[in-house]
Design a protein around this motif. Structure first.
Motif, mmCIF file in Angstrom:
data_model
loop_
_atom_site.group_PDB
_atom_site.id
_atom_site.type_symbol
_atom_site.label_atom_id
_atom_site.label_comp_id
_atom_site.label_asym_id
_atom_site.label_seq_id
_atom_site.Cartn_x
_atom_site.Cartn_y
_atom_site.Cartn_z
ATOM 1 N N MET A 1 0.592 -1.230 0.384
ATOM 2 C CA MET A 1 0.227 0.017 -0.096
ATOM 3 C C MET A 1 1.217 1.131 0.237
ATOM 4 N N TYR A 2 2.002 1.079 0.522
ATOM 5 C CA TYR A 2 2.667 2.189 0.840
ATOM 6 C C TYR A 2 4.063 1.590 1.172
ATOM 7 N N LYS A 3 5.210 2.179 1.214
ATOM 8 C CA LYS A 3 6.340 2.148 1.253
ATOM 9 C C LYS A 3 6.491 1.194 2.804
ATOM 10 N N SER A 167 6.626 11.561 -3.152
ATOM 11 C CA SER A 167 6.010 11.492 -3.636
ATOM 12 C C SER A 167 4.248 10.693 -3.795
ATOM 13 N N ARG A 168 3.751 11.257 -4.658
ATOM 14 C CA ARG A 168 2.414 11.439 -5.161
ATOM 15 C C ARG A 168 1.820 10.240 -5.002
ATOM 16 N N MET A 374 -1.162 9.484 8.321
ATOM 17 C CA MET A 374 -2.391 7.972 8.387
ATOM 18 C C MET A 374 -3.398 8.667 8.435
ATOM 19 N N VAL A 375 -2.885 9.745 10.233
ATOM 20 C CA VAL A 375 -4.600 9.843 10.949
ATOM 21 C C VAL A 375 -5.291 11.448 10.284
ATOM 22 N N MET A 376 -4.460 12.087 9.342
ATOM 23 C CA MET A 376 -4.877 13.179 8.224
ATOM 24 C C MET A 376 -5.961 12.241 7.639
ATOM 25 N N PHE A 417 2.400 7.434 1.568
ATOM 26 C CA PHE A 417 0.777 6.837 1.846
ATOM 27 C C PHE A 417 0.647 6.394 -0.259
ATOM 28 N N SER A 418 0.221 4.701 -0.433
ATOM 29 C CA SER A 418 -0.168 4.865 -1.329
ATOM 30 C C SER A 418 -1.172 4.304 -1.811
#
Length: 528
Positions: A1-3, A167-168, A374-376, A417-418
């Motif tokens: 999902m992300y790094k 990164s986006r 991730m909370v945001m 996050f991705s």
């Protein structure tokens, strides 16, 4: 999902954060439902820093303001620094930031998506290079950036690091989008438009054939938010603020024949009454949004993700069916709608910051990417979302999330996050309406990324002469364009183009083009 997929430390911090929150469903700021936590850095006074934040007008009154709400409180309770957030209107962000800088009252951290603006600030001395400070004070970000060398060019201006970025996610690469009322197409027996000419014909039918069936001539074919003009530009493979390689020569978008063609098309739409003619004064696009959500518009030039607009439209017109539309082809072929480069938000450091504040700011950014982002984005586990398959965050209540969490994403100025487009149904709340939009959202993201957006070089020239010229030239060229589009026979697109090129030349455009060519030849290996 992300790094670092759902790092264990994040899971622990979120679990602690929700202990005090999940006992109440109250949404009032400062209530027992406000985020609680014990993830703060070491005890003792925290260094205070200030950070800009885009004001998009999305914080509900009962949640507070951009400066003070449940999430700003949570950040200050848990982050290693105390943050004062400085809102700037999204539509006038650069003007507002520049005013604050000129008055000496700009925040410590200044961020924008626009690298050209960050380069302008660097050339003006308003922000400072931070290479040594990242090495000295960062842990998480330093490691992250070493693992993402593709971001280096975005952060580097005049050979030095002037901003921090991450990164986006794929949903951040996509930006603009077009929506059309499929139920109107079906009712009028129309096919989905695929060319600029076909789009005009469909718009005429939407204007004249009473698609909402109320017996009144009260529909507007096309409305738009701030992305609209760039969407029209994309049809003609041009962006007024980009440089292009034309036969190997650097040329500014607003000086090209393709730009003239985009003006002519926009003028044609305006003259035929296919655009809402009050768009000039609709500076915050609330009128356009209202027309769309009340079922009075048939085509929306906007963003690829329009969940709130979808839900509000369904409330007002339950049988409405909005679907994403691919960009239409012009004589230049089919170009993708605007897509972002891999680098996300560019966070710059005010040149007035001293080293102790720089240290606090870098440690705050480390904390944000490690624990806070991730909370945001998703709120509190088991309050706003639950994890599906231990990976995918699924909203528990769409209305609660929209009210209490959706605005918080503004504070995640760095994020690791991705996601994937096909995850949207699993991520969304499970009620029928949310699931309907989640499937549409997957379709829309895939549509937005289906066609490659023309970008000849990764970044525009960032030397001072180019930035200064464009800053002066932009409002002049915009005024000429508006006169051509809205002034009837007062100015043709051809005359407008002559005037634009004349102003470009008068302001030193020939010399800047020469410097841009030299810049390109020197940096072209860096611009792929």
């Amino acid at each position: 999902m992300y790094k670092h997929a759902w790092k264990p430390v994040l899971a622990v911090s979120l679990s602690l954060a929700v202990l005090g929150a999940c006992s109440s469903n109250s949404a009032n700021v400062g209530s027992s439902a406000s985020p609680q936590g014990s993830t703060a850095a070491s005890a003792g006074p925290k260094k205070e820093i200030s950070i800009s934040v885009f004001d998009r007008g999305t914080v509900p009154a009962e949640e507070g303001s951009y400066e003070n709400n449940r999430w700003t409180k949570w950040i200050n309770e848990n982050a290693p620094a105390k943050v004062t957030w400085v809102p700037v209107p999204r539509g006038q962000a650069q003007q507002k930031l520049s005013t604050l800088i000129a008055s000496g009252s700009a925040p410590d951290l200044i961020w924008e998506y626009d690298r050209n603006y960050i380069a302008q600030l660097a050339n003006q001395g308003a922000i400072q290079p931070i290479d040594g400070y990242i090495e000295k004070y960062s842990t998480t970000l330093k490691k992250y950036l070493s693992e993402h060398p593709e971001l280096k060019s975005a952060m580097t201006i005049n050979g030095k690091t002037y901003a921090i970025t991450t990164s986006r996610s794929v949903d951040g690469i996509a930006n603009h989008g077009i929506w059309i009322r499929q139920d109107w197409l079906d009712k009028l027996g129309l096919k989905t438009p695929t060319t600029t000419e076909e789009l005009v014909e469909v718009a005429k039918k939407f204007k004249d054939a009473d698609p909402d069936g109320n017996g009144k001539a009260d529909t507007v074919p096309i409305v738009f938010n701030g992305n609209a003009i760039q969407i029209i530009r994309a049809f003609f493979s041009v962006n007024e603020n980009q440089w292009y390689l034309e036969d190997g020569k650097m040329k500014f978008g607003r000086t090209l024949d393709r730009y003239k063609d985009s003006i002519a098309y926009q003028k044609s739409l305006f003259d035929q009454g296919l655009l809402d003619k009050e768009y000039i004064t609709d500076s915050n696009f609330q009128r356009a949004r209202q027309m769309w959500t009340t079922g009075k518009a048939g085509i929306y030039f906007s963003s690829w993700n329009m969940e709130n607009e979808f839900k509000d439209l369904k409330k007002n017109v339950p049988d409405a069916k909005m679907v994403p539309l691919e960009p239409v082809a012009s004589k230049y072929g089919k170009n993708g709608l605007y897509q972002e480069l891999p680098a996300n938000i560019l966070v710059a450091f005010n040149s007035q910051m001293k080293e102790d504040k720089i240290e606090a700011a870098i440690k705050f950014l480390d904390w944000m990417i490690e624990k806070g982002d991730m909370v945001m984005k998703y709120g509190e586990e088991n309050v706003h979302y639950k994890l599906v398959d231990n990976v995918i965050p699924q909203k528990l209540d769409a209305d609660k999330f929209r009210k209490e969490v959706s605005y918080a994403n503004e504070y995640a100025i760095v994020s690791d996050f991705s996601l994937k487009a096909e995850w949207f149904p699993a991520m969304a709340a499970q009620d029928a309406e949310s699931q309907e939009y989640a499937k549409l959202k997957t379709q829309s993201l895939n549509t937005a990324l289906k066609n490659k957006y023309r970008r000849d070089i990764a970044f525009n020239p960032d030397f001072a002469e180019a930035s200064q010229l464009i800053a002066t030239f932009h409002p002049i060229a915009t005024q000429i364009e508006v006169k051509a589009v809205t002034g009837g026979s007062a100015m043709t697109p051809e005359t407008a183009m002559e005037e634009v090129r004349k102003e470009w030349k008068r302001l030193g455009g020939d010399n800047v083009e020469k410097l841009a060519q030299e810049w390109y030849e020197k940096n072209k290996a860096f611009l792929n």
